[in-house]
Write a protein that holds these residues in place. Structure first.
Motif, PDB file in Angstrom:
ATOM      1  N   THR B 186      33.709  45.601  44.421  1.00  0.00           N
ATOM      2  CA  THR B 186      35.107  46.032  44.340  1.00  0.00           C
ATOM      3  C   THR B 186      35.982  45.153  45.232  1.00  0.00           C
ATOM      4  O   THR B 186      35.492  44.500  46.158  1.00  0.00           O
ATOM      5  CB  THR B 186      35.262  47.480  44.814  1.00  0.00           C
ATOM      6  OG1 THR B 186      34.681  47.560  46.129  1.00  0.00           O
ATOM      7  CG2 THR B 186      34.536  48.454  43.898  1.00  0.00           C
ATOM      8  N   GLY B 187      37.280  45.152  44.918  1.00  0.00           N
ATOM      9  CA  GLY B 187      38.235  44.483  45.800  1.00  0.00           C
ATOM     10  C   GLY B 187      38.197  42.967  45.782  1.00  0.00           C
ATOM     11  O   GLY B 187      38.689  42.320  46.699  1.00  0.00           O
ATOM     12  N   THR B 188      37.635  42.368  44.736  1.00  0.00           N
ATOM     13  CA  THR B 188      37.670  40.897  44.675  1.00  0.00           C
ATOM     14  C   THR B 188      39.075  40.477  44.233  1.00  0.00           C
ATOM     15  O   THR B 188      39.866  41.306  43.789  1.00  0.00           O
ATOM     16  CB  THR B 188      36.647  40.330  43.667  1.00  0.00           C
ATOM     17  OG1 THR B 188      37.140  40.521  42.338  1.00  0.00           O
ATOM     18  CG2 THR B 188      35.294  40.977  43.804  1.00  0.00           C
ATOM     19  N   ASP B 192      37.676  44.599  40.154  1.00  0.00           N
ATOM     20  CA  ASP B 192      36.264  44.994  40.181  1.00  0.00           C
ATOM     21  C   ASP B 192      35.472  44.029  39.323  1.00  0.00           C
ATOM     22  O   ASP B 192      35.891  43.666  38.230  1.00  0.00           O
ATOM     23  CB  ASP B 192      36.081  46.408  39.601  1.00  0.00           C
ATOM     24  CG  ASP B 192      36.656  47.476  40.517  1.00  0.00           C
ATOM     25  OD1 ASP B 192      36.732  48.633  40.068  1.00  0.00           O
ATOM     26  OD2 ASP B 192      37.033  47.138  41.657  1.00  0.00           O
TER      27      ASP B 192
END
Lengths: 103, 300, 384
Positions: B186-188, B192
């Motif tokens: 997550t959070g790239t 996601d």
């Protein structure tokens, strides 16, 4: 310009699928162009050797309806020179590499 | 401290990977389960995933991708380690390998013929690719089309995981509950990210090249109809050269390799929003190739 | 030195090495060669000696990939150089190529397969302004745009700030001398330019003479503080020496020329390392004379040989050590002292050290103060 002969860049490769447009690739500079049917025919005629604009026009007249208009052909030839596909032969040149390669 | 190295033969590439983060190590192992073991003396790529020294080892921990001492990227949060490995391996291949003409495209195969899906990011190529693989197509690659320079019109498989983003992850999971996924990162910067592993059947055929036959430029447009239109070979060639990582390096060899694929392929633009319809249409297209009577021998 | 023993063995005696190296040793060689940009060079060296097919296929393909890149790059450079020469010749001037571009365009077999990045040319100081203008008109842009950097290059160094073609992104360094204006050693450009050799029939593109090319390569390696490609640059020197024409070349003439150009010191190191690392046949007499003429003295030369030995190792994890890093640091400092006198150097180093902090403070002032050590740490991490 009428007396100038033009020739193909010897590093030119053509990919041609008889569909209309084609691809011109210059192996030395790496430039790649999509070319239309008329341009493809012009380059096809130059494959036989250097030609003046008048000679080109004569040979084109058998192939296309645009062929008879030397001004239109002249513009095409100048554009192809600016892309490095064609180059003008001059008496001073000793080698056959193009005079200029512009992008 | 001696960090163990694991080795993988991924298609034509032998890769040595070492990491002291157990989760990443396990994740990579699961991605490449079933791949052939590798001769442990020579590796094409020596990769390590390292925890940085200093405060970022513990505080908001990060992970670094290191290729033989070089750090080509900024560090990412440790939770994105698997995604970083996959992106990093792409970088290794595209920056160093000139055995093939490498093009940013997905490649899948059915009935002996391949379907190449070149596309810029965001066009929906990976989702379509994953959906078709779940529907039974063989996966060669979802990111890198490796076009052989020597053999005419021959594409080499990698069978690496398909990288899916955001909603595509749940769409594919729902459509194919038996598909295997790595942990979602997550959070790239792409949101996601999760990787769908290649089915065992694709991995088994990893040494078999596919013959190019269809080139389709997909574009996902919300609520659009399913529209397939022919496109000229010249514009297809031009766009594929643009999407290539090493066309400019290979010169005439690259030109010839691309010409051999494009000449033997039917080329289309494809707009879609409904994945089921898209799968149906691609399947029909592939069946038509079979029916049109062009044998594999004639193509090569 | 044992870390690169296999690499050196392959370069010194390829005929014996090629069959005896293990796959593991090939693995290390490929990695070290890649690190110094020599994959293509090895391909070419082994191919010329018809040994390339005896290399295990796993390693061979990496050398081939390197050669693909190097060959293509060389092709594009030749086209680019012709274009630059045509532009400059419109001013009635010619260009003299230096380093990689010179080897590539003069088709020097000694250094084929070599990877290099920039094009380096030498022009007369008086012609610099016009050359710069004609290039700018044709799509070349100056990099290093701060006033300080512009001043640093133009006033104190021996080159214009590097130029880059706006479209093609090729990098071009235009020198008017081979060493900085402010350097303690002065090499007369006129002397160099009086000995140049034409590369093309039109006489618009030149290179330095064989001896001067060698000496320039030596000066660049042993005066500059950059060792990223040090090992590769050293191999260039060894190749240039091995390609010498035995009918024309004389060691004493080389040493005399080095003396004339003020380059006796780098010349000594070039000969020393070519002999002890690459087994180029150089007699004791020649080496002793080179040391004598360099006025280095036995002690200083021994210290510098040791420092160079450590610094010239490839910057690869297999060769990294604190000792090597320290040697590079010392030589980096030395190179600065060679380039600039103290009264210029100290303010320059202080400015360069303080600049990143000044820029950070400026940025923070614009953002408003959020402060905190954690934030600065985060920014540091992002900037890695």
């Amino acid at each position: 310009m009428e007396d100038t002969s033009w020739a193909l860049n010897r590093n030119l490769r053509l990919a041609d699928w008889r569909e209309g447009d084609a691809i011109a690739y210059l192996g030395d500079s790496g430039d790649l162009h999509v070319i239309n049917e008329l341009t493809r025919k012009i380059l096809g005629i130059f494959q036989s050797g250097p030609l003046t604009l008048g000679e080109l026009s004569e040979r084109m007249s058998f192939l296309t309806t645009h062929g008879e208009d030397p001004h239109y052909l002249g513009r095409q030839v100048v554009q192809l020179e600016s892309l490095g596909v064609l180059y003008a032969l001059s008496a001073e040149r000793e080698s056959i590499t193009p005079l200029k390669i512009k992008r | 401290m001696n960090i163990p190295t694991k080795s993988y033969q991924i298609g034509p590439f032998s890769v040595a990977v070492s990491t002291d983060v157990a989760e990443i190590d396990r994740g990579i192992e699961s991605f490449y389960q079933g791949f052939k073991p590798v001769n442990a003396k020579f590796f094409d790529f020596h990769i390590s995933l390292e925890q940085p020294r200093g405060v970022r080892r513990w505080f908001r921990p990060q992970i670094d991708f290191v290729f033989d001492g070089i750090r080509p990227f900024k560090p990412l949060p440790r939770t994105q380690g698997l995604a970083l490995f996959e992106w990093g391996l792409n970088w290794c291949i595209t920056n160093h390998c000139h055995e093939y003409l490498t093009i940013h495209a997905a490649v899948i195969e059915r009935n002996g013929f391949s379907l190449i899906l070149p596309a810029p990011p965001g066009a929906g190529k990976s989702t379509l690719c994953a959906a078709l693989v779940c529907a039974g197509w063989r996966l060669l690659s979802d990111e890198l089309a490796l076009i052989n320079l020597e053999g005419a019109n021959c594409i080499a498989p990698l069978a690496r995981p398909v990288c899916l983003k955001n909603e595509s992850i749940s769409i594919i999971k729902q459509a194919s509950p038996s598909s295997r996924f790595g942990k979602t990162c997550t959070g790239t910067n792409k949101g996601d990210v999760a990787h769908m592993m290649a089915p065992a059947s694709s991995v088994e055929l990893i040494d078999e090249c596919a013959v190019g036959r269809l080139i389709v430029f997909p574009r996902y447009i919300a609520n659009s109809k399913t529209i397939l239109t022919r496109r000229s070979k010249a514009t297809t060639f031009f766009e594929m050269a643009r999407q290539s990582f090493n066309f400019h390096v290979l010169g005439s060899k690259g030109f010839e390799a691309l010409e051999s694929v494009v000449t033997r392929s039917d080329c289309y633009d494809f707009e879609y929003s409904n994945l089921d319809e898209a799968i149906e249409l691609m399947t029909e297209l592939s069946d038509q190739q079979l029916v049109s009577g062009v044998s594999t021998e004639e193509l090569i | 030195m044992k870390e690169i023993s296999c690499f050196l063995w392959l370069l010194r005696s390829p005929l014996s090495a090629v069959d005896l190296l293990s796959l593991q040793q090939w693995d290390l060689i490929v990695r070290q060669a890649r690190c110094v940009g020599m994959l293509g060079r090895i391909y070419h060296l082994l191919d010329t000696k018809k040994l390339i097919d005896r290399v295990p296929s796993e390693a061979r393909k990496h050398f081939r990939w390197g050669d693909t890149v190097a060959s293509r790059h060389a092709e594009l450079v030749r086209v680019e150089v012709e274009s630059i020469a045509d532009l400059v010749s419109s001013l009635g001037e010619s260009i003299t190529l230096l380093k990689g571009a010179a080897y590539c365009c003069s088709d020097n077999p000694a250094v084929k397969g070599r990877l290099f990045t920039d094009i380096d040319i030498l022009v007369e100081k008086g012609a610099l302004a016009d050359v710069e203008r004609v290039l700018e008109l044709n799509g070349w842009l100056s990099t290093h745009l701060s006033d300080y950097d512009q001043n640093y290059y133009r006033r104190w160094m021996h080159e214009l700030p590097p130029m880059k073609h706006g479209q093609r992104q090729t990098e071009l360094d235009i020198h008017h001398a081979i060493l900085p204006e402010t350097a303690r050693v002065k090499t007369d450009s006129k002397e160099l330019l009086s000995n140049v050799v034409a590369i093309n029939a039109k006489n618009t593109i030149f290179r330095l003479s064989d001896e001067d090319m060698l000496l320039h390569s030596a000066a660049h390696l042993f005066f500059d503080g950059e060792f990223k490609h040090g090992f590769r640059d050293l191999e260039d020197i060894r190749s240039l020496l091995e390609a010498r024409n035995p009918d024309i070349f004389h060691w004493d003439l080389l040493l005399d020329r080095a003396l004339t150009l003020g380059l006796s010191e780098p010349c000594y190191f070039a000969l020393y390392f070519s002999r002890y690392w690459f087994e180029v046949e150089i007699s004791d007499r020649v080496l002793n004379r080179a040391l004598e003429v360099s006025s280095l003295g036995v002690c200083r030369s021994a210290v510098l040989v040791r420092l160079f030995s450590q610094s010239l190792m490839p910057l690869h994890p297999s060769c990294s050590s604190i000792r090597n890093a320290f040697a590079r640091q010392l030589l980096y400092i030395r190179s600065h002292f060679l380039k600039m006198p103290v009264h210029l150097l100290v303010p320059h180093l202080v400015y360069k050290a303080v600049l990143p902090l000044l820029e950070k403070i400026q940025r923070k002032g614009k953002q408003g103060s959020r402060g905190g050590m954690i934030q600065m740490l985060e920014e540091d991490a992002k900037s890695l």
